[in-house]
Scaffold this motif. Sequence first.
Motif: not given
Ligand code: ZN
Length: 282
Positions: A93-95, A97-99, A158-160, A247-249, A251-253
């Motif tokens: 779900a987070q991925m 949202r972020e995408r 940051a995601e972008f 890679l950002h995802q 780090s969240h995981a």
């Molecule tokens: Zn994020």
Amino acid sequence: MSVNYEVSAEGIARITLDRVEKRNAQDTDLLYSLNECFDRAAHDDEVRVIVLKANGAHFSSGHDMNEPDKIGAMSRWETVGTWCGFSCSDIEAQMGREREMYLGFSERWRNIPKPTIAQVQGAVVAGGLMLVWPCDIIIAGESAYFQDTTIDMAVAGAEFFHHPWEVGVRRAKEMLFTGEPVTAREALDLGMVTRVVADDELAATVQELASVIARKPPFALKLVKQAVNAAQDAQGRPAALETSFALHQLSHAENLLKHGRLVDPQFFTGSRSGLKPSAPAP
Ligand code: ZN
């Protein structure tokens, strides 16, 4: 409304963040409202130039980390991307949202076929960077500073992930490794911003620049913007963005496994050695 929209007689659309009490922290409603304003300006053939600015002392302190049920809040809006999964669990779900809202919105705005100018003062922190970097030109007041504090949240930027293109590879690494700010003057030296002016001259400077551009042939403006963006993309930008987003995802995981939340909770207590709470001064 947390975002205001107006168009001048000369075809300059002004989009203004107006969540001053939260230092323009970005919650779901602010980001979708902002996206709607960008779409409105893009679709209006009378609009020649788009200015993104913010009320208050700070442009944006980043994503609103205190928003309850962020993903549930998305159901109030029509999504614009095709990567869904918002009702799935945890990282999926987070991925999604972020995408949709972070990488997705920033890319959409970067590709609007009209000139965009960011007018910035005060803090531009983490998610704040993802509002100004998609713009074609950034004009800074002397109070502006640009900072990515995600390292202190144990998050991989940051995601972008535009840092290497904005400040160069080595400065990007120092910025990301330390979480320390890049000042407006330094951003000028690095080519990230094109002008730094006194804060009380900021609005007039942007108005003057936007007026010059608004008088140029719009189709040619569209084409030269596309040409410059294509040159940047030919350097591998889209593929690099996909890698950094993955890679950002990761780090969240990792945070979710270790701490049960998407970011390291030490960020909020400032208990990590050497860590300063990153919220900007009012
Ligand atoms: Zn994020």
